[in-house]
Design an enzyme around this catalytic site. Structure first.
Site, short mmCIF file in Angstrom:
data_model
loop_
_atom_site.label_atom_id
_atom_site.label_comp_id
_atom_site.label_asym_id
_atom_site.label_seq_id
_atom_site.Cartn_x
_atom_site.Cartn_y
_atom_site.Cartn_z
N TYR A 164 0.82 -1.21 0.00
CA TYR A 164 0.00 0.00 0.00
C TYR A 164 0.86 1.26 0.00
O TYR A 164 0.47 2.30 0.53
CB TYR A 164 -0.96 0.01 1.19
CG TYR A 164 -2.24 -0.73 0.92
CD1 TYR A 164 -3.31 -0.11 0.27
CD2 TYR A 164 -2.39 -2.06 1.28
CE1 TYR A 164 -4.49 -0.78 0.01
CE2 TYR A 164 -3.57 -2.75 1.01
CZ TYR A 164 -4.62 -2.10 0.38
OH TYR A 164 -5.79 -2.77 0.11
N SER A 165 2.02 1.18 -0.61
CA SER A 165 2.98 2.29 -0.60
C SER A 165 2.58 3.42 -1.55
O SER A 165 2.46 3.23 -2.76
CB SER A 165 4.36 1.78 -0.98
OG SER A 165 5.24 2.85 -1.24
N ASN A 166 2.40 4.62 -0.99
CA ASN A 166 2.19 5.80 -1.82
C ASN A 166 3.43 6.11 -2.66
O ASN A 166 3.33 6.65 -3.76
CB ASN A 166 1.85 7.01 -0.94
CG ASN A 166 0.43 6.99 -0.44
OD1 ASN A 166 -0.49 7.31 -1.17
ND2 ASN A 166 0.25 6.60 0.82
#
Length: 290
Positions: free
Chosen positions: A62-64
């Site tokens: 879920y890395s921006n």
């Protein structure tokens, strides 16, 4: 790219927060928002100067940062690859990465710890690839974040930001020092045991005299929440008409609200909070926010 940077100052409206202005870096771009563009700006320049056309980076599912890197590379005509920590999964964030053309390599958590080795094993023989650390952590990222200070009023007394690794905070403090301002930088670590961030910042700035760490607002650690924080997020968004994320900015604004309620600041103090974007992180906690 982003020559006409849109990151205005907005006044918060709720009666308990009228002392606070928000630096809206979340408005820079939908996918390269907040500190992501600040961090990647000079990384991109360095890669191009070295004639690299393939950025290889790292992050969680879920890395921006992964989405931002994929989007930046698509805009710049570069190839992008990411080592994704953990088992193979499908989610909204990784869908965006793939749509922007990023190749994903899912990696066991133990081997993920040695990022330099992973890069060398997969891409070491290729001259066109460029290593980008998790979250974009680098001297270039610090330089990019330092530029934020020139966009703020010189008489800012208190500047707040959330922190994971401390790269953005290091850049902010460096910018304060370079402009010889009296601003105090207040950092809200989102990890449990965030005192280490002071040491990380010191590596880039040489002094932490104008740094204040507030380590009690982590809510259990990175990406951890509790009912009080979830309720705060819902209330804040409704009261201010401004989205905040569960991982970073919500903890910063919660800390600000708490400090204001305790009369921590002198009357009429000039306070600015940096909105570091990361709003896509809401997708990873949508069940809690429903």
């Amino acid at each position: 790219m982003f020559k006409d940077l849109y990151s205005p100052l907005h006044q918060l409206q709720h009666p308990t927060r009228t002392q606070i202005q928000v630096k809206r870096d979340d408005l820079i771009d939908p996918y390269v928002s907040g500190n992501k563009w600040r961090k990647l700006k000079y990384i991109l320049e360095t890669a191009k100067s070295l004639h690299k056309n393939h950025l290889v980076t790292f992050g969680g599912a879920y890395s921006n940062h992964l989405v931002a890197t994929a989007a930046v590379c698509a805009k710049a005509g570069l190839k992008s690859t990411a080592f994704v920590r953990g088992e193979s999964v499908h989610n909204e964030m990784l869908l965006l990465c793939r749509l922007f053309g990023m190749e994903l390599i899912f990696t066991g958590r133990e081997s993920y710890k040695n990022k330099a080795l992973l890069f060398e094993q997969h891409f070491g023989a290729l001259e066109n690839t460029y290593f980008v650390d998790e979250g974009g952590a680098s001297p270039e990222a610090v330089t990019g974040c330092a530029e934020i200070i020139a966009e703020l009023p010189d008489d800012t007394e208190h500047l707040f930001c959330a922190a994971g690794t401390g790269t953005t905070a290091a850049g902010l403090l460096k910018g304060i020092q370079e402009r010889k301002l009296k601003t105090l930088l207040h950092v809200i670590p989102v990890l449990k045991g965030g005192d280490f961030i002071a040491d990380e910042i010191l590596k880039h700035t040489g002094s932490t005299e104008q740094l204040v760490l507030h380590t009690e607002y982590h809510f259990g650690g990175y990406a951890k929440t509790n009912p009080a924080l979830i309720e705060f997020i819902k209330r804040f968004i409704k009261e201010e008409g401004m989205l905040i994320d569960p991982v970073y900015t919500s903890k910063m604004f919660f800390a600000l609200d708490d400090l204001l309620s305790k009369n921590y600041f002198a009357k009429n103090s000039k306070i600015i909070a940096l909105h570091t974007g990361g709003l896509l992180g809401i997708l990873g906690m949508k069940d809690k926010l429903l």
